[in-house]
Design a protein around this motif. Sequence first.
Motif, PDB file in Angstrom:
ATOM      1  N   ALA A 250       0.642  -1.192  -0.063  1.00  0.00           N
ATOM      2  CA  ALA A 250       0.104  -0.038   0.041  1.00  0.00           C
ATOM      3  C   ALA A 250       0.841   1.176   0.035  1.00  0.00           C
ATOM      4  CB  ALA A 250      -0.901  -0.005   1.343  1.00  0.00           C
ATOM      5  N   ALA A 251       1.917   1.170   0.738  1.00  0.00           N
ATOM      6  CA  ALA A 251       2.969   2.231   0.823  1.00  0.00           C
ATOM      7  C   ALA A 251       3.263   2.585  -0.622  1.00  0.00           C
ATOM      8  CB  ALA A 251       3.925   2.270   2.012  1.00  0.00           C
ATOM      9  N   VAL A 252       4.099   1.483  -1.264  1.00  0.00           N
ATOM     10  CA  VAL A 252       4.453   1.510  -2.545  1.00  0.00           C
ATOM     11  C   VAL A 252       3.521   2.119  -3.245  1.00  0.00           C
ATOM     12  CG1 VAL A 252       5.285   0.455  -4.523  1.00  0.00           C
ATOM     13  CG2 VAL A 252       6.367  -0.155  -2.328  1.00  0.00           C
ATOM     14  N   MET A 267      -5.283  11.308   0.738  1.00  0.00           N
ATOM     15  CA  MET A 267      -4.844   9.913   0.597  1.00  0.00           C
ATOM     16  C   MET A 267      -4.141   9.392   1.711  1.00  0.00           C
ATOM     17  SD  MET A 267      -2.132   8.539  -2.500  1.00  0.00           S
ATOM     18  CE  MET A 267      -0.810   9.514  -2.058  1.00  0.00           C
ATOM     19  N   GLU A 268      -4.863   8.524   2.417  1.00  0.00           N
ATOM     20  CA  GLU A 268      -4.705   7.980   3.816  1.00  0.00           C
ATOM     21  C   GLU A 268      -4.355   6.379   3.569  1.00  0.00           C
ATOM     22  OE1 GLU A 268      -4.917   9.876   6.743  1.00  0.00           O
ATOM     23  OE2 GLU A 268      -4.673  11.349   5.238  1.00  0.00           O
ATOM     24  N   LEU A 294      -5.728   1.850   1.158  1.00  0.00           N
ATOM     25  CA  LEU A 294      -5.694   3.105   0.829  1.00  0.00           C
ATOM     26  C   LEU A 294      -6.829   3.848   0.672  1.00  0.00           C
ATOM     27  CD1 LEU A 294      -2.684   3.792  -1.537  1.00  0.00           C
ATOM     28  CD2 LEU A 294      -2.611   4.764   0.482  1.00  0.00           C
ATOM     29  N   THR A 295      -7.317   5.102   1.166  1.00  0.00           N
ATOM     30  CA  THR A 295      -8.375   5.821   0.832  1.00  0.00           C
ATOM     31  C   THR A 295      -8.286   6.923   0.178  1.00  0.00           C
ATOM     32  OG1 THR A 295      -9.401   4.911   2.925  1.00  0.00           O
ATOM     33  CG2 THR A 295     -10.469   6.725   1.944  1.00  0.00           C
ATOM     34  N   VAL A 296      -8.655   7.216  -0.926  1.00  0.00           N
ATOM     35  CA  VAL A 296      -8.349   8.454  -1.729  1.00  0.00           C
ATOM     36  C   VAL A 296      -9.471   9.362  -2.116  1.00  0.00           C
ATOM     37  CG1 VAL A 296      -7.069   9.277  -3.862  1.00  0.00           C
ATOM     38  CG2 VAL A 296      -6.407   7.262  -2.691  1.00  0.00           C
TER      39      VAL A 296
END
Length: 473
Positions: A250-252, A267-268, A294-296
Amino acid sequence: MTPDGTAESTPSARSRAAADRTLALLRAELGERVDTSPAALDAARADKSGHAAEGLPIAVVHAASIADVQAVMRVATATRTPVVPRGAGTGLAGGANTGGGEISLSLRALDRLLEVRPDDLLAVVEPGILNADLNAQLAPHGVWWAPDPASRAVSTVGGNIATGAGGLLCAKYGVVRDAVLGVDLVLADGRLLHLGHRSVKGVTGLDLTSLVIGSEGTLGVVVGATLKLRRAVEGERVTLTALFAGVREAAVASAAVTASGIQPAIMELMDATSLAAVHRLLNLPVPAAHAAQLTVQTDGPTAADEAASIADVLRAAGGVVAVAADAVAGEKLLAIRRAMHPAMETLGTTLIEDVSVPRSALPDMFDEIARIEQRFGLVIPTVAHAGDGNLHPNFVFEGPEVPDVVWEAAEELFRAALRLGGTLTGEHGIGVLKRRWLADELGDDQWQLQRDVARVFDPLGILNPGKVFAPPA
């Protein structure tokens, strides 16, 4: 004792007679606004960090005007009494905690929106106004104030300014430092300064407004602010989520969105432990094991196109994407992220930390968190404002006192963030909880220079003493 082993100020450091004299002077100036009820004194000792100062304050003064604040500071200067400015008490670093021998100066009742100028995109407010209430009052004018901390419903604008707060929308719209034109500041001796400008541009002399933002009450008491507003966003908001097999993936993916040049408003990132805890709290279906989310959200006239492009990036990175059908569904998705802190409280006592790294270093920082979890035998649920590289690792434990192993793990986490080019705090501030590591980031020379600057504003050292800069051992 404080988290770094130094002593808090206590009544033993000041004679009872001196405290009684200070209280008598306060009552002579401020009457019933001086509160010595046990409940008020005890509440002023703590904030949402879980840390409480030792001893009880002399009094809580509920200021109702700038003149009240000036009167408190004049009494404090005359009697050499420490003063701790305080808003709603929602801080997470112990910055507004008031202990023995100190005056708690509450600005919460100064909560008015004094002026709105939609033509100039500015507003003038008192410090006690709640972040969410401010935007509710601005909405009919077609403008809004962008800082959006997760605590927006309960945190004050003055507190936002004191800590340099951020929030979910700062990926696109910036943080408090980007949204304040000027502040009104009462100095330690009671003088009132008007810092900054009402104009967009202004470079007269040193930028003292920016110096005050994030100073955590150590330079003066903010009694008013001139805020930089934005026009209401036209067009729609599109919200989407993407599930990944793990938090590194998710971080990538979030770093890939940043690298693509597309600018989401929000973007969380939530790791598996935090996502599962929130789902339990909200009675939602159990997410897949190890799944991170991820919530965008995109906004504005091109929101739909931007959301579609971001979805393509996330799918290419291995995400399973779901797009909210409408604004109501989108708010439900964001509610999952906003429920993080209540969810952590269901797990035990929580030390909520706050580090920032360059956005490209987010995957490496999550690797460091995993390493620290394994080394110290801890579970550290973590969420991140992935749009700007700000992480909130949560250390969960039992009981009121932070165990030594948690502080050891936290220190390892702070040093990891610094190694990756990051910082000890992105938005919560230093307070008392991080002051022992401040020199590690700043270096001895800059640490001393900052302390010297604070002493110019406050020669007697009575403004929020012991916060930010650790007292001598």
